[in-house]
Design a protein around this motif. Structure first.
Motif, PDB file in Angstrom:
ATOM      1  N   ALA A  13       1.051  -1.335  -0.174  1.00 37.91           N
ATOM      2  CA  ALA A  13      -0.052   0.065   0.228  1.00 37.91           C
ATOM      3  C   ALA A  13       1.238   1.459  -0.087  1.00 37.91           C
ATOM      4  O   ALA A  13       0.661   2.198  -0.738  1.00 37.91           O
ATOM      5  N   GLY A  14       1.589   1.049   0.620  1.00 41.22           N
ATOM      6  CA  GLY A  14       2.625   2.839   1.164  1.00 41.22           C
ATOM      7  C   GLY A  14       3.169   2.906  -0.230  1.00 41.22           C
ATOM      8  O   GLY A  14       3.724   3.779  -1.274  1.00 41.22           O
ATOM      9  N   ASN A  15       3.849   1.936  -0.688  1.00 44.28           N
ATOM     10  CA  ASN A  15       4.657   2.016  -2.172  1.00 44.28           C
ATOM     11  C   ASN A  15       4.180   2.385  -3.450  1.00 44.28           C
ATOM     12  O   ASN A  15       4.529   2.776  -4.931  1.00 44.28           O
ATOM     13  N   SER A  16       1.970   1.846  -3.125  1.00 45.29           N
ATOM     14  CA  SER A  16       1.418   1.665  -4.146  1.00 45.29           C
ATOM     15  C   SER A  16       1.318   3.560  -4.298  1.00 45.29           C
ATOM     16  O   SER A  16       1.393   4.669  -5.015  1.00 45.29           O
ATOM     17  N   ASN A  17       1.623   4.833  -3.196  1.00 40.31           N
ATOM     18  CA  ASN A  17       1.886   5.816  -3.180  1.00 40.31           C
ATOM     19  C   ASN A  17       2.921   6.473  -3.933  1.00 40.31           C
ATOM     20  O   ASN A  17       2.831   8.147  -4.103  1.00 40.31           O
TER      21      ASN A  17
END
Length: 125
Positions: A49-53
Motif C-alpha cells: 500500500a505504501g509503495n503504491s503511493n
C-alpha cells in the motif's frame, strides 16, 4: 484462474534472486497485493500500500512535467535493504508493479534488476 496462478508462481520464483527476502505483485490503483511471498521481517501488505503511493506520486509528477516515458523501476536504498519497484507496462499487467525486497549485504543489485526485468516481462494477471 490460470493467469492468476502464473502471476503468483512468479512471485515465488523471485525468491531465487540472491538476497531476496520478499516479493509482491501489487495493484497501484488500490494498493492491494495480488500475490506475495517471502518473509522480509515486515508486513508486505502494508508495504504494498505504501509503495503504491510512491508509484502514483511519481506518475503524477511525470504527468505534470509532460514526461511521456514509462517507469522501468524505482529503487529505494535503506541501510540494510534495497526495495526495488518494477512497474509493469505490458498490456496484460497494466496498473501493476512488482515489489522486491533485497538484503543489501547479500544481494547483487545489478543481477537482481536483470532477473526481475525478465520475470516481469512474463507476468500476466
Amino acid at each position: 484462474d490460470a493467469q492468476e496462478s502464473r502471476g503468483l508462481g512468479d512471485v515465488y520464483k523471485r525468491q531465487a534472486i540472491e538476497g531476496a527476502t520478499g516479493a509482491a505483485i501489487v495493484d497501484y490503483g488500490s494498493g492491494m497485493a495480488l500475490a506475495q511471498g517471502g518473509n522480509p521481517s515486515f508486513d508486505l501488505g502494508i508495504a504494498a500500500a505504501g509503495n503504491s503511493n510512491v508509484v502514483r506520486a511519481k506518475l503524477a509528477t511525470m504527468r505534470d512535467l509532460g514526461v511521456t516515458d514509462e517507469i522501468d523501476d524505482i529503487l529505494i536504498t535503506l541501510s540494510s535493504q534495497y526495495h526495488l519497484i518494477n512497474v509493469l507496462n505490458a498490456t496484460g499487467a497494466s496498473g501493476l508493479f512488482i515489489y522486491l525486497v533485497l538484503n543489501s549485504a547479500s544481494a547483487n543489485l545489478a543481477l537482481a534488476r536483470h532477473k526481475l526485468k525478465g520475470i516481469a516481462a512474463q507476468i500476466e494477471v
